[in-house]
Design a protein around this motif. Structure first.
Motif, PDB file in Angstrom:
ATOM      1  N   HIS A   1      -6.584  -1.934  -3.974  1.00 11.34           N
ATOM      2  CA  HIS A   1      -7.698  -1.949  -3.023  1.00 11.34           C
ATOM      3  C   HIS A   1      -7.269  -1.351  -1.686  1.00 11.34           C
ATOM      4  O   HIS A   1      -7.994  -0.538  -1.089  1.00 11.34           O
ATOM      5  N   ALA A   2      -6.091  -1.733  -1.212  1.00 12.62           N
ATOM      6  CA  ALA A   2      -5.582  -1.194   0.050  1.00 12.62           C
ATOM      7  C   ALA A   2      -5.301   0.298  -0.065  1.00 12.62           C
ATOM      8  O   ALA A   2      -5.549   1.066   0.882  1.00 12.62           O
ATOM      9  N   ASP A   3      -4.801   0.728  -1.219  1.00 11.61           N
ATOM     10  CA  ASP A   3      -4.516   2.149  -1.431  1.00 11.61           C
ATOM     11  C   ASP A   3      -5.804   2.965  -1.423  1.00 11.61           C
ATOM     12  O   ASP A   3      -5.843   4.068  -0.847  1.00 11.61           O
ATOM     13  N   ALA A   4      -6.865   2.449  -2.036  1.00 11.14           N
ATOM     14  CA  ALA A   4      -8.144   3.149  -2.031  1.00 11.14           C
ATOM     15  C   ALA A   4      -8.711   3.247  -0.614  1.00 11.14           C
ATOM     16  O   ALA A   4      -9.247   4.284  -0.211  1.00 11.14           O
ATOM     17  N   ARG A   5      -8.587   2.175   0.153  1.00  9.67           N
ATOM     18  CA  ARG A   5      -9.041   2.197   1.547  1.00  9.67           C
ATOM     19  C   ARG A   5      -8.266   3.247   2.351  1.00  9.67           C
ATOM     20  O   ARG A   5      -8.820   3.957   3.187  1.00  9.67           O
ATOM     21  N   ASN A   6      -6.964   3.346   2.069  1.00  8.47           N
ATOM     22  CA  ASN A   6      -6.142   4.329   2.763  1.00  8.47           C
ATOM     23  C   ASN A   6      -6.566   5.751   2.402  1.00  8.47           C
ATOM     24  O   ASN A   6      -6.574   6.644   3.272  1.00  8.47           O
TER      25      ASN A   6
END
Length: 262
Positions: free
Chosen positions: A76-81
Motif C-alpha cells: 500500500h505504501a509503495d503504491a502511494r509512493n
C-alpha cells in the motif's frame, strides 16, 4: 473472493465480516461443545492436548498473519509512493514545457492538462473498481509528438528539448509503475490459506476444556474477533486503490489547480 468488502464503507462491511465469523464460532460452540466432551471423555489428557493444539495452531497462524499484514502495508505504501512519483514527473515535465517557446509551450501544457484530467476523472474511477486503466495512449502519444516535433534553433533550445525528452520519459515510466500497482495484491492462494487458518483456529477453540458455556463463548468470541479483524484489515488494504482507505488522486488535483491551464 472478498470483493463485497469494497462496495460499502468499512464500518459496515467490517462489522458484517466479523459478524459472519462470530456466527460461525457461536454455532460451533453450541453444536460441538457437548459432542466433543463425550467423544474425548475416554482420553486421559485430551484437555491438555486440545489446549496445546490450539496454541500451536494459533502461533503458526499468527506468524502468517503478521507476515501478510506487513506485506500488505508495504504494498500500500509503495503504491502511494508511485502515485507521488508520477505527480512529481508531471511537475518536472510542466517545468520543462514552460521553457519551450510558443506555440509549442501552450500546446504541450494543454496536452499535459488533458492527461491529468484523464487520470483524475477516468483512470482513478477504474482503479477504484479494481480495473487496470488502459486509456490515455493517444494523449501520451500526442505529448510525445509535440515534444519531438519541436525544432531547436539555438544551443539553448537543444538543451531545453533534451530536458523535455528526459522529463517525458520519466512520466512514461512513472505512469507504467502506477498502473502496475493497480493489480498488485496478495495472491489468492494466500488469502484462501489465511481464511482457512481463521476457521481452523476458531474450530479448535470449540474443543477448549471450559466448564461454563458462557466463558467458552467469551473465549471463542475473543479469538474470533481478533483473527477476523486482522484478516479484514489485510483484505481491505490488499488493493491500494479500492475501498475506504484507497489512495487519493490529490497530487494530480493540486497540479490541475496550481500548475496547469483550466
Amino acid at each position: 473472493m472478498f470483493n463485497l468488502i469494497y462496495s460499502a464503507p468499512y464500518a459496515v462491511t467490517g462489522t458484517v465480516f466479523v459478524a459472519v465469523f462470530l456466527l460461525f464460532a457461536a454455532l460451533g460452540v453450541l453444536l460441538v461443545r457437548r459432542p466433543a466432551a463425550r467423544m474425548f471423555s475416554r482420553e486421559q489428557h485430551w484437555r491438555a492436548v486440545t489446549t496445546l493444539a490450539l496454541q500451536t495452531c494459533a502461533s503458526f497462524f499468527a506468524l502468517l498473519l503478521a507476515l501478510a499484514a506487513i506485506t500488505t502495508v508495504e504494498n500500500h505504501a509503495d503504491a502511494r509512493n508511485k502515485v507521488s512519483v508520477e505527480a512529481s514527473a508531471i511537475a518536472v515535465l510542466i517545468r520543462a514545457a514552460s521553457e519551450l517557446p510558443q506555440p509549442t509551450r501552450g500546446k504541450l501544457e494543454q496536452e499535459i492538462a488533458s492527461y491529468v484530467r484523464y487520470v483524475v476523472n477516468e483512470s482513478w474511477p477504474q482503479q477504484r473498481r479494481g480495473k487496470t486503466p488502459t486509456g490515455a495512449v493517444e494523449i501520451i502519444s500526442g505529448i510525445q509528438q509535440t515534444i519531438f516535433s519541436f525544432e531547436p534553433r539555438t544551443p539553448k533550445d537543444e538543451i531545453i528539448l533534451a530536458s523535455s525528452i528526459t522529463a517525458f520519459q520519466g512520466l512514461v515510466e512513472a505512469r507504467r509503475e502506477r498502473i502496475s500497482a493497480t493489480s498488485e495484491t496478495l495472491p489468492r492462494l494466500l488469502t484462501t490459506v489465511l481464511t482457512l487458518g481463521v476457521l481452523i483456529t476458531i474450530a479448535l477453540s470449540w474443543l477448549l476444556p471450559v466448564q461454563s458455556r458462557g466463558v467458552h463463548c467469551l473465549i471463542t468470541g475473543s479469538i474470533t474477533v481478533t483473527a477476523s479483524l486482522i484478516l479484514f484489515t489485510i483484505v481491505a488494504l490488499s488493493y491500494p486503490f479500492r475501498g475506504g482507505v484507497a489512495i487519493s488522486p490529490s497530487p494530480y488535483l493540486v497540479l490541475l489547480e496550481t500548475r496547469l491551464p483550466h
